[in-house]
Scaffold this motif. Sequence first.
Motif, short mmCIF file in Angstrom:
data_model
loop_
_atom_site.label_atom_id
_atom_site.label_comp_id
_atom_site.label_asym_id
_atom_site.label_seq_id
_atom_site.Cartn_x
_atom_site.Cartn_y
_atom_site.Cartn_z
N SER A 39 0.82 -1.21 0.00
CA SER A 39 0.00 0.00 0.00
C SER A 39 0.86 1.27 0.00
O SER A 39 0.49 2.27 -0.60
CB SER A 39 -0.93 -0.01 1.22
OG SER A 39 -1.84 -1.08 1.15
N ILE A 80 -8.26 -6.75 -2.64
CA ILE A 80 -6.87 -6.50 -2.24
C ILE A 80 -6.05 -5.87 -3.37
O ILE A 80 -5.29 -4.92 -3.15
CB ILE A 80 -6.21 -7.82 -1.79
CG1 ILE A 80 -6.95 -8.38 -0.57
CG2 ILE A 80 -4.72 -7.63 -1.49
CD1 ILE A 80 -6.53 -9.78 -0.18
N THR A 83 -5.72 -1.90 -1.77
CA THR A 83 -6.74 -2.52 -0.93
C THR A 83 -7.94 -1.59 -0.78
O THR A 83 -7.86 -0.39 -1.02
CB THR A 83 -6.17 -2.82 0.47
OG1 THR A 83 -5.90 -1.57 1.12
CG2 THR A 83 -4.91 -3.67 0.39
#
Length: 390
Positions: free
Chosen positions: A140, A368, A372
């Motif tokens: 992320s 995901i 996400t």
Amino acid sequence: MPEHAPQPVERELPTEESRDLIALVRDIVEREIAPRAADEEAEGRFPREIFSLLSEAGLLGLPYDSEYGGGDQPYEVYLQVLEELAAARLTVGLGVSVHSLACHALAGYGTKDQQGEHLSAMLGGGLLGAYCLSEPASGSDAASLRTKAVRDGDDWIITGTKAWITHGGVADFYTVLARTGGAGPKGITAFLVPGDAEGLSAAAPEKKMGMKGSPTAQVHFDDVRVSDARRLGEEGQGFSIALAALDAGRLGIAACSMGVAQAALDAALGYALERKQFGRPISDFQGLRFMLADMATQIEAGRSLYLAAARLRDAGKPFSKQAAMAKLFCTDAAMRVTTDAVQVLGGYGYTQDFPVERYMREAKVLQIVEGTNQIQRMVIGRHLAGPETR
């Protein structure tokens, strides 16, 4: 055809050409993809020949310029093609989305010389691409990536490891984001790396709960040398290139999600109309009908959301917020719909004799990939209230 057989989705298609395109996709799905999907997924078999067929049919470059072998199709149409493919087999639908993502940097930021040399083969020459942004320690937080590209005369030397790469080890080219400057997003540059480059290798594919036919692997760059002619965009522009690609890619994931959800609804409805308990089809019971109604409503809402975002993109308007919303809603809806489909089938839904357990396993990854759903909420929040302050 049995009375309960699913009817084709009514598509919102702007031209006769796009209607013919969907008819072509449905023919390929019916003949080449759907009959083998369950067995090949169970075997973990990657259908490279299907991607070659899609390339020959002009379906790997739909949203790109026909000057370079693309299809000149708006995103509104391209995404509906993805949905059709994903409904038959997510490995194929998501694979086409990833390939399109891998072409984005060259198509949008490459020079005319670069596009002339590489883009036609990437869009319609039988090649398959992969997109290398994530790393073992930066998912992320993509701006913290550590893979480095160091200048060496007219070349760059790339060293590092990328993770969670769809088509890792089978791709013909990789769009790679690497650090060429200091820390943070401004030190990242994009490169186009051939799949057979010396020093490039892939680890064994990850053992996943779903999409077993789609190889996902770490890709290692051990002093991989690429010429500066394969640098895409300006030095330090790579992170903004990546974000632009992800906005478009999130719409691809949204469309794939609705394909999986639609397949699950079709299977659940067909079963509910056939299965009898207490002397009548279980579809006669209000509890089941309400579940099916909720499933159908979520699919219609998700489809409308991703198409609305696609039309903004096609009109050249900002669509980042709407892309995040579509990805968030559609993938969450797919998880709910597939879970409910398993419930409709009861014990049979939990077995591999019926496809709904596969749809449920596949839907999970869609929450995901491409950021996400927690990241999507952050993106939407920034658009609504501005960046967080500390």
